[in-house]
Design a protein around this motif. Structure first.
Motif, short mmCIF file in Angstrom:
data_model
loop_
_atom_site.label_atom_id
_atom_site.label_comp_id
_atom_site.label_asym_id
_atom_site.label_seq_id
_atom_site.Cartn_x
_atom_site.Cartn_y
_atom_site.Cartn_z
N ARG A 148 26.37 27.42 54.61
CA ARG A 148 27.35 26.54 53.95
C ARG A 148 26.83 25.11 53.92
O ARG A 148 27.30 24.29 53.15
CB ARG A 148 28.68 26.55 54.72
CG ARG A 148 29.47 27.85 54.63
CD ARG A 148 30.67 27.75 55.56
NE ARG A 148 31.50 28.95 55.60
CZ ARG A 148 31.28 29.99 56.39
NH1 ARG A 148 30.24 29.99 57.21
NH2 ARG A 148 32.10 31.04 56.37
N LEU A 154 37.71 26.60 60.52
CA LEU A 154 37.23 26.24 59.18
C LEU A 154 37.49 24.74 59.01
O LEU A 154 38.64 24.33 58.79
CB LEU A 154 37.93 27.07 58.10
CG LEU A 154 37.46 26.81 56.67
CD1 LEU A 154 35.95 27.02 56.52
CD2 LEU A 154 38.19 27.73 55.70
N ARG A 206 33.78 25.24 51.61
CA ARG A 206 32.91 25.11 50.44
C ARG A 206 33.68 25.56 49.20
O ARG A 206 34.57 26.43 49.30
CB ARG A 206 31.69 26.04 50.60
CG ARG A 206 30.73 25.63 51.69
CD ARG A 206 29.85 24.49 51.28
NE ARG A 206 29.06 24.81 50.10
CZ ARG A 206 28.59 23.92 49.24
NH1 ARG A 206 28.84 22.63 49.41
NH2 ARG A 206 27.88 24.29 48.19
N ALA A 235 34.70 27.67 46.01
CA ALA A 235 34.58 29.11 45.83
C ALA A 235 35.05 29.48 44.42
O ALA A 235 35.94 28.81 43.88
CB ALA A 235 35.42 29.83 46.88
N GLN A 284 46.54 36.14 65.33
CA GLN A 284 45.20 35.57 65.21
C GLN A 284 44.73 34.98 66.53
O GLN A 284 43.63 35.26 67.01
CB GLN A 284 45.21 34.49 64.11
CG GLN A 284 43.84 34.02 63.66
CD GLN A 284 43.22 34.94 62.62
OE1 GLN A 284 43.77 36.00 62.29
NE2 GLN A 284 42.07 34.56 62.10
N GLU A 336 30.98 41.41 57.57
CA GLU A 336 32.20 40.71 57.20
C GLU A 336 32.89 41.48 56.08
O GLU A 336 32.23 42.07 55.23
CB GLU A 336 31.90 39.31 56.65
CG GLU A 336 30.83 38.58 57.40
CD GLU A 336 31.09 37.10 57.53
OE1 GLU A 336 32.25 36.67 57.47
OE2 GLU A 336 30.10 36.38 57.70
N GLY A 377 37.03 41.60 53.77
CA GLY A 377 38.43 41.22 53.68
C GLY A 377 39.28 42.24 54.44
O GLY A 377 38.77 43.27 54.90
N LYS A 386 47.72 38.02 57.91
CA LYS A 386 46.98 36.99 58.66
C LYS A 386 47.84 35.76 58.95
O LYS A 386 47.50 34.94 59.80
CB LYS A 386 45.71 36.60 57.89
CG LYS A 386 44.79 35.64 58.61
CD LYS A 386 43.44 35.54 57.92
CE LYS A 386 42.66 34.32 58.36
NZ LYS A 386 41.38 34.22 57.64
N ASN A 406 32.70 40.28 62.09
CA ASN A 406 33.73 39.29 61.79
C ASN A 406 34.72 39.93 60.83
O ASN A 406 34.54 39.87 59.61
CB ASN A 406 33.07 38.04 61.18
CG ASN A 406 34.07 36.92 60.89
OD1 ASN A 406 35.27 37.09 61.05
ND2 ASN A 406 33.56 35.78 60.46
N ILE A 407 35.71 40.61 61.40
CA ILE A 407 36.74 41.25 60.57
C ILE A 407 38.11 40.85 61.11
O ILE A 407 38.22 40.34 62.22
CB ILE A 407 36.62 42.80 60.55
CG1 ILE A 407 36.76 43.39 61.96
CG2 ILE A 407 35.30 43.22 59.92
CD1 ILE A 407 36.95 44.89 61.98
N ALA A 408 39.14 41.15 60.32
CA ALA A 408 40.49 40.70 60.64
C ALA A 408 40.93 41.08 62.06
O ALA A 408 40.50 42.11 62.61
CB ALA A 408 41.47 41.30 59.64
N1 SAM Z 1 38.57 38.36 56.46
C1 SAM Z 1 38.30 38.14 57.83
C2 SAM Z 1 39.01 36.91 58.32
O1 SAM Z 1 39.46 36.16 57.48
O2 SAM Z 1 39.11 36.73 59.52
C3 SAM Z 1 36.82 38.13 58.04
C4 SAM Z 1 36.07 36.89 57.88
S1 SAM Z 1 35.90 36.04 56.38
C5 SAM Z 1 34.99 37.13 55.39
C6 SAM Z 1 34.78 34.85 57.09
C7 SAM Z 1 35.23 33.44 57.21
O3 SAM Z 1 34.86 32.76 56.03
C8 SAM Z 1 36.69 33.14 57.35
O4 SAM Z 1 37.13 33.31 58.67
C9 SAM Z 1 36.75 31.68 56.89
O5 SAM Z 1 36.68 30.78 57.97
C10 SAM Z 1 35.50 31.51 56.05
N2 SAM Z 1 35.81 31.07 54.69
C11 SAM Z 1 36.72 31.56 53.85
N3 SAM Z 1 36.75 30.83 52.71
C12 SAM Z 1 35.82 29.86 52.84
C13 SAM Z 1 35.39 28.77 52.00
N4 SAM Z 1 35.89 28.55 50.80
N5 SAM Z 1 34.41 27.97 52.47
C14 SAM Z 1 33.85 28.17 53.67
N6 SAM Z 1 34.22 29.18 54.50
C15 SAM Z 1 35.19 30.01 54.09
#
Ligand code: SAM
Ligand code: SF4
Length: 463
Positions: free
Chosen positions: A310, A234, A271, A273, A214, A133, A135, A208, A168-170
């Motif tokens: 989570r 989410l 969750r 953060a 998406q 994973e 950003g 995004k 799991n990337i953009a």
């Molecule tokens: N950056 C890419 C994306 O957004 O598609 C890769 C995945 S990101 C690192 C993984 C996932 O973490 C996101 O798709 C989102 O659903 C989830 N995520 C982000 N913030 C979160 C939070 N505060 N609590 C739980 N899950 C979270």
């Protein structure tokens, strides 16, 4: 707009939800009877189940979901770990610790040497499957991700190796997905976060924010030949009942246009953060969360379901019985978070706080104590049983008889190489029990023979 509307018709989902309200007990039981045939449910039927509030009927839904989980997956639970490569991000997703405007977290991108160290840490815990994973950023572009995958597959530690890298990337282009396919990835996962367009656009900023980009990403991934793709929402951003139906319509769209539905559905819940001040618009209670897992299990029986750390240990245990087939363990959600040095600094640069802080060994022991069989199997992907080929074998039950033996063999590797004494003791009992359960003539003896070979030092045996 036109293309995305083919996948998600919001008006139709609202109408389904409306029509699903106030169904009689008989109608709900008829729905569950149909679900019991493992042919899945129409979104209209799932809507009716989601609307059930009566505790007795909810119990019937849970019972049906437990039956389905046993019928298709038996007692197996596949384990994986996330590996965060970089927390630089150009997007500003309101809920995420990695959001561009979050100035309170240290930013970090792992170098190839650091990736190697992290992978060795994970291998020493017994992991064989990773989910990478990061950003979205020019600092973690496709060249970087490709190189990371080569590093991961090339890193060994003792008997440890990573046999499947999921990603799991953009969202990206067909050309980039082709490159990921060539890099031998397993599943490509991308979460829609919310299928409700106005909410999606209100919560996202940066590239995004493009809903179209998406929602059609998995079509592009399939076009590029990645035939195992994973969906997710989410939970908490919008009405969870709407999101569940949208997931089902998305799954149906992939099946109709690409010939195969999603390989997995993930069910992350929001969750807290570090540095994120976000009031969750639609919190999902534990009861609602369990029900949505059960309804998904009945609606798409052959799609694997993933739960992460989570969720608390207690909730995860219940979710396993209701339909979850894959789970992470011992996860860190910051780049460089594994190992003794990952600790405190990692907490400050995490994407979100986890709720299950147990080590993988503790999670694995508790999985055994709950009566499940931990599996590190990667056989289907390595034997080319993916996408439509996988589903065509899974649906008539032609793969399930291999899953048990493969789970037993990969768990034996774990017990030999990584388990603590206590886990080994509990785990050997689990193993013996599940070995006895193998019912296909010849396979049980064959598996027993392979276990003996493993005790003499052989590894990586699978069907
Ligand atoms: N950056 C890419 C994306 O957004 O598609 C890769 C995945 S990101 C690192 C993984 C996932 O973490 C996101 O798709 C989102 O659903 C989830 N995520 C982000 N913030 C979160 C939070 N505060 N609590 C739980 N899950 C979270
Ligand atoms: Fe970046 Fe993904 Fe977090 Fe959004 S969810 S801020 S895209 S890492």
């Amino acid at each position: 707009m036109a293309e995305a509307a083919k996948v998600i018709d919001e008006g139709r989902i609202q109408r389904n939800l409306e029509a699903g309200r106030g169904k009689s007990r008989e109608e709900i039981l008829a729905c569950l009877k149909k679900a019991g045939e493992a042919k899945g449910l129409e979104p209209e039927e799932a809507a009716a189940l989601l609307q059930v509030e009566d505790p007795d009927l909810r119990g019937e839904i849970f019972q049906a979901a437990r039956g389905m989980k046993m019928k298709i997956y038996g007692k197996r639970l596949v384990l994986f770990a996330p590996l965060y490569l970089s927390n630089y991000c150009v997007n500003n997703c309101r809920y995420c610790g990695f959001r561009r405007d979050n100035r309170s977290i240290p930013r970090k991108r792992l170098s190839p040497g650091e990736i190697r160290n992290q992978v060795q840490e994970l291998e020493n815990l017994g992991h064989k499957r990773l989910l990478i994973e990061c950003g979205e950023s020019s600092l973690s572009d496709l060249d970087y991700v490709e190189e990371a995958i080569v590093t991961i597959y090339g890193t060994k530690s003792g008997n440890g190796e990573i046999r499947r890298v999921n990603v799991n990337i953009a969202a990206t282009t067909v050309d980039h997905y082709r490159r990921l396919k060539a890099a031998r990835i397993g599943t490509y996962q991308l979460f829609q976060e919310t299928y409700h367009r106005a909410t999606y656009e209100a919560l996202h900023e940066g590239p995004k924010r493009d809903y179209e980009r998406q929602i059609l990403a998995l079509d592009r991934a399939q076009e590029a030949g990645i035939d195992d793709v994973g969906l997710g929402v989410l939970f908490g951003l919008y009405d969870h009942k709407f999101e569940v139906l949208a997931l089902l319509y998305h799954a149906r769209h992939l099946e109709e246009t690409c010939g195969v539905g999603p390989h997995t559905i993930s069910v992350p819940r929001f969750r807290p953060a570090p540095g994120v001040d976000f009031r969750l618009p639609h919190p999902v209670s534990d009861e609602e969360f369990k029900k949505l897992i059960a309804v998904l299990r009945l609606s798409v029986p052959y799609t694997g379901m993933i739960i992460s750390t989570r969720e608390s240990a207690e909730l995860r245990a219940e979710a396993f019985s209701l339909g979850i087939s894959q789970t992470s363990a011992g996860s860190r959600t910051s780049p460089g978070g594994y190992g003794a040095r990952g600790g405190e600094e990692g907490e400050m640069s995490a994407q979100f706080q986890t709720a299950d802080h147990r080590s993988p060994d503790e999670v694995i022991r508790s999985i055994c104590e709950l009566g499940y069989l931990p599996s590190f199997c990667t056989a289907c992907y390595r034997r080319g049983r993916t996408g439509k080929g996988f589903m065509d074998m899974a649906k008539p039950g032609d793969i399930q008889h291999l899953c048990g033996p493969n789970a037993v063999l990969t768990f034996k590797e774990y017990l030999l190489d990584y388990a603590t004494e206590e886990t080994r003791r509990v785990g050997e009992e689990t193993l013996a029990h599940h070995l006895e359960e193998i019912s296909t003539p010849g396979l049980k003896e064959n598996t027993r023979g392979r276990i003996q070979e493993m005790e003499k030092g052989k590894r990586d045996l699978y069907f």
